[in-house]
Design a protein around this motif. Structure first.
Motif, PDB file in Angstrom:
ATOM      1  N   GLU A 147     -27.870 -87.295 -45.721  1.00  0.00           N
ATOM      2  CA  GLU A 147     -26.928 -86.670 -46.656  1.00  0.00           C
ATOM      3  C   GLU A 147     -27.725 -85.842 -47.645  1.00  0.00           C
ATOM      4  O   GLU A 147     -28.671 -86.340 -48.262  1.00  0.00           O
ATOM      5  N   TYR A 148     -27.322 -84.575 -47.789  1.00  0.00           N
ATOM      6  CA  TYR A 148     -27.893 -83.741 -48.842  1.00  0.00           C
ATOM      7  C   TYR A 148     -27.002 -83.965 -50.061  1.00  0.00           C
ATOM      8  O   TYR A 148     -25.979 -83.315 -50.220  1.00  0.00           O
ATOM      9  N   VAL A 149     -27.400 -84.934 -50.880  1.00  0.00           N
ATOM     10  CA  VAL A 149     -26.486 -85.441 -51.906  1.00  0.00           C
ATOM     11  C   VAL A 149     -26.125 -84.381 -52.949  1.00  0.00           C
ATOM     12  O   VAL A 149     -25.035 -84.400 -53.500  1.00  0.00           O
ATOM     13  N   ASP A 150     -27.030 -83.419 -53.200  1.00  0.00           N
ATOM     14  CA  ASP A 150     -26.725 -82.386 -54.193  1.00  0.00           C
ATOM     15  C   ASP A 150     -25.629 -81.452 -53.702  1.00  0.00           C
ATOM     16  O   ASP A 150     -25.005 -80.754 -54.491  1.00  0.00           O
ATOM     17  N   HIS A 151     -25.461 -81.382 -52.391  1.00  0.00           N
ATOM     18  CA  HIS A 151     -24.535 -80.387 -51.844  1.00  0.00           C
ATOM     19  C   HIS A 151     -23.360 -81.010 -51.097  1.00  0.00           C
ATOM     20  O   HIS A 151     -22.573 -80.294 -50.475  1.00  0.00           O
ATOM     21  N   GLY A 152     -23.275 -82.330 -51.138  1.00  0.00           N
ATOM     22  CA  GLY A 152     -22.093 -83.004 -50.608  1.00  0.00           C
ATOM     23  C   GLY A 152     -21.861 -82.863 -49.115  1.00  0.00           C
ATOM     24  O   GLY A 152     -20.725 -82.791 -48.673  1.00  0.00           O
ATOM     25  N   PHE A 153     -22.937 -82.810 -48.346  1.00  0.00           N
ATOM     26  CA  PHE A 153     -22.719 -82.816 -46.898  1.00  0.00           C
ATOM     27  C   PHE A 153     -23.755 -83.709 -46.223  1.00  0.00           C
ATOM     28  O   PHE A 153     -24.776 -84.068 -46.821  1.00  0.00           O
ATOM     29  N   GLY A 154     -23.447 -84.074 -45.002  1.00  0.00           N
ATOM     30  CA  GLY A 154     -24.371 -84.924 -44.261  1.00  0.00           C
ATOM     31  C   GLY A 154     -24.188 -84.720 -42.774  1.00  0.00           C
ATOM     32  O   GLY A 154     -23.226 -84.091 -42.333  1.00  0.00           O
ATOM     33  N   PHE A 155     -25.149 -85.206 -42.020  1.00  0.00           N
ATOM     34  CA  PHE A 155     -25.043 -85.098 -40.558  1.00  0.00           C
ATOM     35  C   PHE A 155     -25.869 -86.213 -39.926  1.00  0.00           C
ATOM     36  O   PHE A 155     -26.729 -86.795 -40.587  1.00  0.00           O
TER      37      PHE A 155
END
Ligand SMILES: [Cu+2]
Length: 294
Positions: A147-155
């Motif tokens: 999760e790229y927590v600063d940008h609110g997405f994950g994969f």
């Protein structure tokens, strides 16, 4: 008409930037991977942490070599000098204070010296700095989620060939299509963690089911991923390229099939990738973040 043309041009430019970024991601040099020819040495160090570890390894290696040679020589000399033929009347003393103090103090001093050099290295790893980018890695049976927590997405990041778990012609074709070769089987994943070069990355590490462990040997980092706990590690990679790691805590049947792929790229390529990833994984658009930051 003119506006339509302008839009078309703009769209083409965007696609070109995206395509350029994708090409840059695909053409990265593979640096961090096990190498059969140099398997006696470490993978190349591309962070200060990894260089520290390599230095520490050399330092301790010198010390243990000296100790091993000394003990071996002592054994050989005793076997020669004090065998029954050369030394028929064995000595009968049971204590030797000076000798006993020496063989206690010398190892203590050696350990203190090793500690004095290794503890600062450990502290450097464990003191987590402010990260330019914060990513959360979650270990699952048997793949990693990011999760790229600063940008609110994950994969999720799944090994290429995970269904097969062996190198079939189909798996090899998949590897080639993803920009790898059959040599990267068991290392390459379908998606990769992408980070910019020379930036401090803080990786939060946790597990979803059982304990896993996240590592990239070339970065000199390794952290257990424990369910219910959020640990952290950090690194600042100094060289663009592809780096591999493997789950390092036995976590079940497919433990050997949950590798880690990190792509270190230039800031421009990262920015372009980030924009594409936000769109693809429905993250928070960058403009919204700028607005909410104000
Ligand atoms: Cu594992």
């Amino acid at each position: 008409m003119r506006i339509a043309k302008l839009f078309a041009g703009f769209a083409a430019l965007l696609t070109a930037t995206g395509a350029h970024a994708q090409a840059a991601l695909d053409n990265l040099e593979i640096i961090g991977k096990p190498n059969a020819e140099t398997s006696l040495s470490f993978q190349p160090a591309v962070t200060e942490l990894a260089r520290d570890l390599h230095w520490l390894d050399q330092f301790v290696f010198v010390i243990i070599t000296v100790i091993t040679l000394f003990v071996t020589a002592l054994l050989l000399w005793c076997a020669y000098r004090f065998n029954a033929k050369r030394n028929p009347n064995a000595a009968t003393f049971t204590h030797h204070s000076t000798l006993e103090v020496a063989w206690t103090m010398v190892p203590v001093i050696i350990l203190v010296i090793i500690g004095a050099f290794s503890v600062p290295v450990l502290f450097k790893q464990q003191r987590i700095p402010e990260g330019d980018i914060v990513i959360k890695a979650t270990g699952y049976q048997w793949y990693w989620g990011y999760e790229y927590v600063d940008h609110g997405f994950g994969f999720d990041s799944i090994m290429i060939g995970a269904g097969e778990n062996r190198l079939t012609p189909d798996v090899e074709a998949e590897l080639v299509e993803a920009g790898y070769s059959k040599d990267e089987f068991l290392l390459a994943t379908d998606t990769a963690v992408v980070v910019p070069v020379n930036k401090t990355i803080v990786m939060q590490v946790t597990g979803a089911d059982v304990i896993h462990s996240w590592t990239i040997p070339a970065f000199g980092v390794k952290q257990d991923a424990v369910p219910g706990r959020l640990a952290a590690l950090w690194f600042k990679a100094e060289k663009e390229g592809i780096y591999f790691g493997q789950c390092s805590e036995l976590c079940g049947q497919a433990h050997a099939y949950m590798p880690i792929t990190v792509k270190v790229v230039s800031q421009e390529v990262y920015d372009a990738w980030l924009e594409g990833a936000i769109e693809e994984y429905a993250g928070t658009p960058l403009s919204v973040q700028v607005a909410s930051a104000n």
